[in-house]
Design a protein around this motif. Structure first.
Motif, PDB file in Angstrom:
ATOM      1  N   LYS A  38       0.837  -1.207   0.000  1.00 42.13           N
ATOM      2  CA  LYS A  38       0.000   0.000   0.000  1.00 42.13           C
ATOM      3  C   LYS A  38       0.869   1.253   0.000  1.00 42.13           C
ATOM      4  CE  LYS A  38      -3.795   2.198   2.561  1.00 42.13           C
ATOM      5  NZ  LYS A  38      -3.168   3.492   2.792  1.00 42.13           N
TER       6      LYS A  38
ATOM      7  N   LEU B 114       2.450   1.663  -3.422  1.00 43.29           N
ATOM      8  CA  LEU B 114       1.555   2.254  -4.425  1.00 43.29           C
ATOM      9  C   LEU B 114       1.467   3.765  -4.263  1.00 43.29           C
ATOM     10  CD1 LEU B 114      -1.516  -0.148  -4.820  1.00 43.29           C
ATOM     11  CD2 LEU B 114       0.195   0.469  -6.552  1.00 43.29           C
ATOM     12  N   GLU B 115       1.426   4.220  -3.015  1.00 43.38           N
ATOM     13  CA  GLU B 115       1.383   5.663  -2.750  1.00 43.38           C
ATOM     14  C   GLU B 115       2.660   6.339  -3.250  1.00 43.38           C
ATOM     15  OE1 GLU B 115       0.677   5.695   1.475  1.00 43.38           O
ATOM     16  OE2 GLU B 115      -1.416   5.062   1.228  1.00 43.38           O
TER      17      GLU B 115
ATOM     18  N   CYS C 150       4.606   5.242  -5.655  1.00 43.13           N
ATOM     19  CA  CYS C 150       4.574   5.193  -7.119  1.00 43.13           C
ATOM     20  C   CYS C 150       3.651   6.258  -7.689  1.00 43.13           C
ATOM     21  CB  CYS C 150       4.155   3.809  -7.599  1.00 43.13           C
ATOM     22  SG  CYS C 150       5.410   2.531  -7.339  1.00 43.13           S
ATOM     23  N   ALA C 151       2.540   6.517  -7.009  1.00 44.18           N
ATOM     24  CA  ALA C 151       1.618   7.563  -7.475  1.00 44.18           C
ATOM     25  C   ALA C 151       2.285   8.934  -7.409  1.00 44.18           C
ATOM     26  CB  ALA C 151       0.343   7.551  -6.635  1.00 44.18           C
TER      27      ALA C 151
ATOM     28  N   ALA D  92      -1.828  -4.418  -8.807  1.00 45.83           N
ATOM     29  CA  ALA D  92      -2.414  -3.073  -8.729  1.00 45.83           C
ATOM     30  C   ALA D  92      -1.545  -2.064  -9.482  1.00 45.83           C
ATOM     31  CB  ALA D  92      -2.577  -2.651  -7.267  1.00 45.83           C
ATOM     32  N   LEU D  93      -0.239  -2.176  -9.349  1.00 45.40           N
ATOM     33  CA  LEU D  93       0.682  -1.268 -10.042  1.00 45.40           C
ATOM     34  C   LEU D  93       0.482  -1.339 -11.543  1.00 45.40           C
ATOM     35  CD1 LEU D  93       3.258   0.587 -10.023  1.00 45.40           C
ATOM     36  CD2 LEU D  93       4.559  -1.532 -10.362  1.00 45.40           C
ATOM     37  N   ARG D  94       0.418  -2.535 -12.081  1.00 53.85           N
ATOM     38  CA  ARG D  94       0.303  -2.709 -13.529  1.00 53.85           C
ATOM     39  C   ARG D  94      -1.010  -2.166 -14.080  1.00 53.85           C
ATOM     40  NH1 ARG D  94       5.464  -2.672 -14.266  1.00 53.85           N
ATOM     41  NH2 ARG D  94       6.550  -4.677 -14.224  1.00 53.85           N
ATOM     42  N   GLU D  95      -2.008  -1.954 -13.213  1.00 55.67           N
ATOM     43  CA  GLU D  95      -3.291  -1.395 -13.649  1.00 55.67           C
ATOM     44  C   GLU D  95      -3.345   0.117 -13.530  1.00 55.67           C
ATOM     45  OE1 GLU D  95      -6.340  -3.430 -11.478  1.00 55.67           O
ATOM     46  OE2 GLU D  95      -5.882  -5.359 -12.404  1.00 55.67           O
ATOM     47  N   THR D  96      -2.348   0.747 -12.922  1.00 60.89           N
ATOM     48  CA  THR D  96      -2.354   2.203 -12.756  1.00 60.89           C
ATOM     49  C   THR D  96      -1.701   2.867 -13.957  1.00 60.89           C
ATOM     50  OG1 THR D  96      -0.245   2.240 -11.586  1.00 60.89           O
ATOM     51  CG2 THR D  96      -2.227   2.016 -10.237  1.00 60.89           C
ATOM     52  N   PRO D  97      -2.071   4.118 -14.246  1.00 62.69           N
ATOM     53  CA  PRO D  97      -1.434   4.834 -15.350  1.00 62.69           C
ATOM     54  C   PRO D  97       0.080   4.948 -15.120  1.00 62.69           C
ATOM     55  CG  PRO D  97      -3.408   5.982 -14.628  1.00 62.69           C
ATOM     56  CD  PRO D  97      -3.154   4.885 -13.634  1.00 62.69           C
TER      57      PRO D  97
ATOM     58  N   GLY E 230       2.013   2.520 -14.662  1.00 58.79           N
ATOM     59  CA  GLY E 230       2.451   1.396 -13.855  1.00 58.79           C
ATOM     60  C   GLY E 230       3.040   0.247 -14.639  1.00 58.79           C
TER      61      GLY E 230
END
Length: 121
Positions: free
Chosen positions: A35, A38-39, A41-42, A66-71, A73
């Protein structure tokens, strides 16, 4: 300078990996679970992620999916660094988008070899 995010719930592993990666020439950030990773990486997508599997809150495979689904990522190269060495874990990691797999414990020579093999160095 290339950036790296070290994601591991062990402070010791993060510090050891940070030292090795900084000596190789990376700027390094750390996260204690998926978690938090991900923050981070954002806020700033790293070039490379060294990722543990077993962590609280969000484990490594959940983070990677989740990472691979983010812009954006899909861009970071992800190398799992874990004690999980069975074929099921390795296959799941590769299917989720990992580039390579390092077994713990590891040393700088092993880390550098993997970084070369995935094209980060």
């Amino acid at each position: 300078m290339k950036s790296c995010l070290v994601v591991d719930d062990s402070r010791v592993i993060r510090k050891v990996a940070r030292r090795m990666l900084e000596e190789i020439g990376f700027s390094v950030e750390e996260a204690g679970d998926g978690k938090e990773a991900l923050e981070r990486c954002a806020a700033a997508m790293p070039d490379f992620i060294l990722l543990d599997w077993n962590m609280p809150v969000m484990n490594g495979i959940e983070f990677l999916r989740a990472l691979r689904e983010t812009p954006g990522g899909d861009a970071p190269i992800v190398v799992f660094c874990t004690t999980e060495n069975d074929i099921e874990h390795i296959q799941a990691a590769l299917e989720a988008g990992a580039s390579e797999y390092i077994m713990k414990p590891f040393d700088r020579e092993i880390l550098e070899a993997k970084l070369v093999s995935v094209g980060v160095l």
